[in-house]
Design a protein around this motif. Sequence first.
Motif, mmCIF file in Angstrom:
data_model
loop_
_atom_site.group_PDB
_atom_site.id
_atom_site.type_symbol
_atom_site.label_atom_id
_atom_site.label_comp_id
_atom_site.label_asym_id
_atom_site.label_seq_id
_atom_site.Cartn_x
_atom_site.Cartn_y
_atom_site.Cartn_z
ATOM 1 N N GLY A 110 0.885 -1.093 0.008
ATOM 2 C CA GLY A 110 -0.098 -0.067 -0.035
ATOM 3 C C GLY A 110 0.908 1.298 0.033
ATOM 4 O O GLY A 110 2.042 1.094 0.152
ATOM 5 N N ARG A 111 0.175 2.593 -0.024
ATOM 6 C CA ARG A 111 0.857 3.748 -0.323
ATOM 7 C C ARG A 111 1.815 4.039 1.126
ATOM 8 O O ARG A 111 2.951 4.401 1.027
ATOM 9 N N MET A 112 1.331 3.822 2.256
ATOM 10 C CA MET A 112 1.983 4.127 3.308
ATOM 11 C C MET A 112 2.866 3.140 3.601
ATOM 12 O O MET A 112 3.991 3.331 4.369
ATOM 13 N N GLY A 113 2.632 1.801 3.365
ATOM 14 C CA GLY A 113 3.516 0.709 3.331
ATOM 15 C C GLY A 113 4.603 0.851 2.729
ATOM 16 O O GLY A 113 5.759 0.613 3.062
ATOM 17 N N ALA A 114 4.360 1.221 1.594
ATOM 18 C CA ALA A 114 5.495 1.650 0.667
ATOM 19 C C ALA A 114 6.411 2.524 0.881
ATOM 20 O O ALA A 114 7.554 2.484 0.929
ATOM 21 N N TRP A 115 5.832 3.838 1.430
ATOM 22 C CA TRP A 115 6.669 4.663 2.021
ATOM 23 C C TRP A 115 7.298 4.239 3.141
ATOM 24 O O TRP A 115 8.776 4.364 3.403
ATOM 25 N N PHE A 157 2.451 -3.034 11.207
ATOM 26 C CA PHE A 157 1.047 -3.261 10.473
ATOM 27 C C PHE A 157 0.420 -1.843 9.671
ATOM 28 O O PHE A 157 0.274 -1.019 10.502
ATOM 29 N N ALA A 158 0.687 -1.845 8.662
ATOM 30 C CA ALA A 158 0.321 -0.834 7.796
ATOM 31 C C ALA A 158 -0.910 -1.014 6.854
ATOM 32 O O ALA A 158 -1.134 -0.807 5.625
ATOM 33 N N THR A 159 -2.020 -1.845 7.542
ATOM 34 C CA THR A 159 -2.973 -2.245 7.043
ATOM 35 C C THR A 159 -3.982 -1.433 7.362
ATOM 36 O O THR A 159 -4.012 -0.755 8.396
ATOM 37 N N PRO A 160 -5.338 -1.571 6.498
ATOM 38 C CA PRO A 160 -6.584 -0.658 7.292
ATOM 39 C C PRO A 160 -6.925 -1.264 8.588
ATOM 40 O O PRO A 160 -6.688 -2.337 9.183
ATOM 41 N N ILE A 161 -7.592 -0.366 9.187
ATOM 42 C CA ILE A 161 -7.951 -0.503 10.677
ATOM 43 C C ILE A 161 -8.497 -1.994 10.916
ATOM 44 O O ILE A 161 -8.132 -2.616 11.768
ATOM 45 N N GLY A 212 1.299 11.782 5.241
ATOM 46 C CA GLY A 212 0.823 11.025 4.283
ATOM 47 C C GLY A 212 2.199 10.420 3.525
ATOM 48 O O GLY A 212 3.253 10.820 3.626
ATOM 49 N N PRO A 213 1.993 9.347 2.471
ATOM 50 C CA PRO A 213 3.109 9.057 1.943
ATOM 51 C C PRO A 213 3.845 9.859 0.818
ATOM 52 O O PRO A 213 4.679 9.378 0.317
ATOM 53 N N SER A 214 3.172 10.965 0.586
ATOM 54 C CA SER A 214 3.808 11.970 -0.206
ATOM 55 C C SER A 214 4.946 12.687 0.250
ATOM 56 O O SER A 214 5.820 13.412 -0.455
ATOM 57 N N VAL A 215 5.045 12.638 1.408
ATOM 58 C CA VAL A 215 6.041 13.590 2.283
ATOM 59 C C VAL A 215 7.241 13.182 1.816
ATOM 60 O O VAL A 215 7.854 12.125 1.694
ATOM 61 N N GLU A 216 8.148 14.267 1.698
ATOM 62 C CA GLU A 216 9.554 14.129 1.369
ATOM 63 C C GLU A 216 10.548 14.377 2.503
ATOM 64 O O GLU A 216 11.631 14.271 2.537
ATOM 65 N N TYR A 217 10.263 15.373 3.357
ATOM 66 C CA TYR A 217 10.874 15.903 4.436
ATOM 67 C C TYR A 217 10.336 15.834 5.635
ATOM 68 O O TYR A 217 9.202 16.401 5.805
ATOM 69 N N LEU A 218 10.640 15.346 6.766
ATOM 70 C CA LEU A 218 10.017 15.151 8.040
ATOM 71 C C LEU A 218 10.087 16.201 8.849
ATOM 72 O O LEU A 218 9.693 16.113 10.061
#
Length: 360
Positions: A110-115, A157-161, A212-218
């Motif tokens: 998933g998107r957040m899992g991939a991040w 666990f980066a899955t739906p709730i 979200g998963p589009s973040v580049e800098y924390l």
Amino acid sequence: MKHVDIIQNARKKISEIDEKILELIKQREILASTIGDSKRILAIADKDKKREEEVLSKVINKAQELHLPIKLVTSLQQILMEISLIRQEQDRIKKSSIKPLSILVIGGSGRMGAWLHYFLVQASHKVYVFDKVKPLFKAEYIADLSQAVKNKDVIIFATPIRITKDLLNKTEYFDKNTVLFDIASVKSPLEKALYDLKNQGYLVTSLHPLFGPSVEYLSGKHIICTSLGCLSADNIAKSLFSNTCLKIIDMSFVEHDKIMSYLLTLSHAVNLIFGFCFKNAKFSIDFLNSFCSTTFYNQAMITQKVFAENPHLYFEIQKLNPYSKNIYQDIKSSMDLLFNTILHNKEDDFVSFIKDFKYD
């Protein structure tokens, strides 16, 4: 010289200037990386607000000297500074001396899992992915959960709730020496399952990245840690992000979901309502955007981002947070108050509300 030739020559020179600008940006990034290396040795944070203020002050003066729009120049300078900070943070993560861990990301396709996979690989951890579908990026993919969980230091666990809740109950899969944590945006549905694991001797904690998963800098970003009292699990989970500039905030289950009812339930609901209003509208959002109303444009852009996200996740955020109903009541009463003020011509009340409104 014909005007067509003038245009062609000018465009050629502009292209050459653009290439030089990009080359200079790259040189600037390399210098920022050099500065970052020294900052790490001196234990100095990457972000330096005083230095940023000095840089912005200089570019404003230069913009005035060159008769350039100040807003445009400052925006450009902020982008350049962000590029530098991204490079420094990436170097900090890659060159960290943290002990590499064996980490499994459940839901890693998933998107957040991939991040999370990308971030943890950059930090030199050995990262594996389990998901019902194989990831589209290069990863150590394991299709069998019973095999995937073996010999892991950390399982995320980066899955739906609702899926996370089911997985947390599969205690037969997990080793008591493995740190387990979810990244769910609503905690109440998981609270019992998490405490059951803790009471059975598992190393368990709960995180919520507020990005979200589009973040580049924390830098400026936050992660909430909802501890269950397993300090070793808390410390290991937090350590995964120790070489970044984000802040980790400790919070209880109740406090977390109450705050998320405003940060997520309310903000999403307002944008969903805005979008739903166009279901039977006579005009499309794109058509109305063409008139360049700033307020409408900004609202439409945010709404389109909300509608581009996973609708199942956004349904869970609305449905599973026990404090959502309070937000819906506030939205309804606020709309009733607004309509009543307008329909009954209470201009003084309307003006007073706006003038008295404060965020703090």
